[in-house]
Write an enzyme that holds these catalytic residues in place. Structure first.
Site, PDB file in Angstrom:
ATOM      1  N   THR A   1       0.733  -1.193   0.027  1.00 20.40           N
ATOM      2  CA  THR A   1      -0.049  -0.026   0.059  1.00 20.40           C
ATOM      3  C   THR A   1       0.873   1.265   0.079  1.00 20.40           C
ATOM      4  O   THR A   1       1.999   1.524   0.504  1.00 20.40           O
ATOM      5  CB  THR A   1      -0.982  -0.032   1.404  1.00 20.40           C
ATOM      6  OG1 THR A   1      -1.788   1.011   1.194  1.00 20.40           O
ATOM      7  CG2 THR A   1      -0.155   0.113   2.351  1.00 20.40           C
TER       8      THR A   1
ATOM      9  N   GLY B   1      -1.439   5.475   6.451  1.00 20.72           N
ATOM     10  CA  GLY B   1      -2.476   5.175   7.361  1.00 20.72           C
ATOM     11  C   GLY B   1      -2.561   3.608   7.416  1.00 20.72           C
ATOM     12  O   GLY B   1      -2.395   2.771   8.541  1.00 20.72           O
ATOM     13  N   LYS B   2      -2.896   3.007   6.399  1.00 21.92           N
ATOM     14  CA  LYS B   2      -3.080   1.799   6.285  1.00 21.92           C
ATOM     15  C   LYS B   2      -1.760   0.864   6.617  1.00 21.92           C
ATOM     16  O   LYS B   2      -1.745   0.028   7.095  1.00 21.92           O
ATOM     17  CB  LYS B   2      -3.305   1.312   4.668  1.00 21.92           C
ATOM     18  CG  LYS B   2      -4.863   1.198   4.467  1.00 21.92           C
ATOM     19  CD  LYS B   2      -5.203   0.877   3.136  1.00 21.92           C
ATOM     20  CE  LYS B   2      -6.546   1.277   2.502  1.00 21.92           C
ATOM     21  NZ  LYS B   2      -6.907   0.894   1.267  1.00 21.92           N
TER      22      LYS B   2
ATOM     23  N   ASP C   1      -7.671  -4.103   0.287  1.00 24.69           N
ATOM     24  CA  ASP C   1      -8.313  -3.003  -0.541  1.00 24.69           C
ATOM     25  C   ASP C   1      -9.719  -2.993   0.528  1.00 24.69           C
ATOM     26  O   ASP C   1     -10.344  -3.716   1.136  1.00 24.69           O
ATOM     27  CB  ASP C   1      -8.908  -3.396  -2.010  1.00 24.69           C
ATOM     28  CG  ASP C   1      -9.613  -2.182  -2.670  1.00 24.69           C
ATOM     29  OD1 ASP C   1      -9.030  -1.262  -2.886  1.00 24.69           O
ATOM     30  OD2 ASP C   1     -10.693  -2.530  -2.892  1.00 24.69           O
TER      31      ASP C   1
ATOM     32  N   GLY D   1      -8.769   8.431   6.663  1.00 27.77           N
ATOM     33  CA  GLY D   1      -9.891   8.243   5.821  1.00 27.77           C
ATOM     34  C   GLY D   1     -11.206   8.694   6.240  1.00 27.77           C
ATOM     35  O   GLY D   1     -11.308   9.741   7.009  1.00 27.77           O
ATOM     36  N   TYR D   2     -11.746   7.762   6.329  1.00 22.78           N
ATOM     37  CA  TYR D   2     -13.544   8.159   6.939  1.00 22.78           C
ATOM     38  C   TYR D   2     -13.662   7.898   8.289  1.00 22.78           C
ATOM     39  O   TYR D   2     -14.607   7.748   9.006  1.00 22.78           O
ATOM     40  CB  TYR D   2     -14.570   7.291   6.021  1.00 22.78           C
ATOM     41  CG  TYR D   2     -14.473   7.405   4.663  1.00 22.78           C
ATOM     42  CD1 TYR D   2     -15.254   8.640   4.129  1.00 22.78           C
ATOM     43  CD2 TYR D   2     -14.046   6.763   3.602  1.00 22.78           C
ATOM     44  CE1 TYR D   2     -15.561   8.810   2.798  1.00 22.78           C
ATOM     45  CE2 TYR D   2     -13.983   6.941   2.256  1.00 22.78           C
ATOM     46  CZ  TYR D   2     -14.926   8.137   1.902  1.00 22.78           C
ATOM     47  OH  TYR D   2     -14.954   8.383   0.415  1.00 22.78           O
TER      48      TYR D   2
END
Length: 198
Positions: A11, A15-16, A71, A158-159
């Site tokens: 990735t 963050g991931k 993903d 992200g969200y």
């Protein structure tokens, strides 16, 4: 199958990358895409599973390493499951999640002014491990919840500031990262592939 001793985290999202590294056993050697200067492939799949496999196979073939790719995204019932696989793309070319979150609110407000009463959402994550011999395994994790009326919390990415998981009153953005990562969709997917590492 031999236990994995070293892995490439497929990735370019920092963050991931941090979250996946934190899930994996400490003793495993973890490589970042930054070390190889590889940009991400086009995500042409129609599902989280397909896009996760596209990334894992692409990075594994480029480096000849075992690769773990993720993903993931947010599905909102009022928006017919959107943004879904386009979650990061809602943030434009630079994946600006402030922009993406504004888009979520603006679309939901157009549908229903009082949408905060019964809104259902879920975070979905598919993790794929891809070996250089072309074997792979994919597993999906899901956490259900709802969209917060306002953006809350500065943690996560992200969200996270607009998602409240079922059974909690805080958004992921307000939770301690260690707590969030012990209940979220990525953790639930990881539990299903953990045996390849331990």
């Amino acid at each position: 199958m031999k236990k994995i001793k070293e892995i490439l985290i497929g990735t370019n999202n920092q963050g991931k990358f941090k979250e996946i590294c934190a899930l994996l056993p400490k003793k495993i050697k973890k490589y970042s895409l930054k070390e190889f200067n590889i940009s991400s492939p086009k995500e042409t799949g129609k599902s989280f599973r397909k896009n996760s496999l596209i990334k894992a196979s692409y990075f594994s073939k480029k480096t000849n390493l075992i690769c773990l790719s993720d993903d993931s995204g947010l599905e909102i019932k009022y928006l017919q499951g959107k943004p879904g696989i386009f979650s990061s793309r809602w943030g434009g070319k630079k994946n600006n999640f402030n922009l993406a979150i504004k888009k979520v609110y603006s679309k939901m407000n157009k549908i229903k002014k009082e949408w905060d009463k019964k809104n259902f959402a879920k975070f979905v994550c598919c993790l794929t491990i891809y070996w250089p011999n072309k074997k792979y395994v994919s597993r999906v994790g899901i956490i259900k919840g709802k969209i917060s009326k306002y953006k809350k919390g500065k943690k996560g990415f992200g969200y996270d500031p607009i998602f409240i998981p079922d059974g909690y009153s805080k958004t992921f953005g307000e939770m301690k990262p260690s707590h969030k990562m012990s209940i979220d969709h990525r953790f639930k997917a990881y539990i299903k592939i953990k045996k390849f590492f331990n």
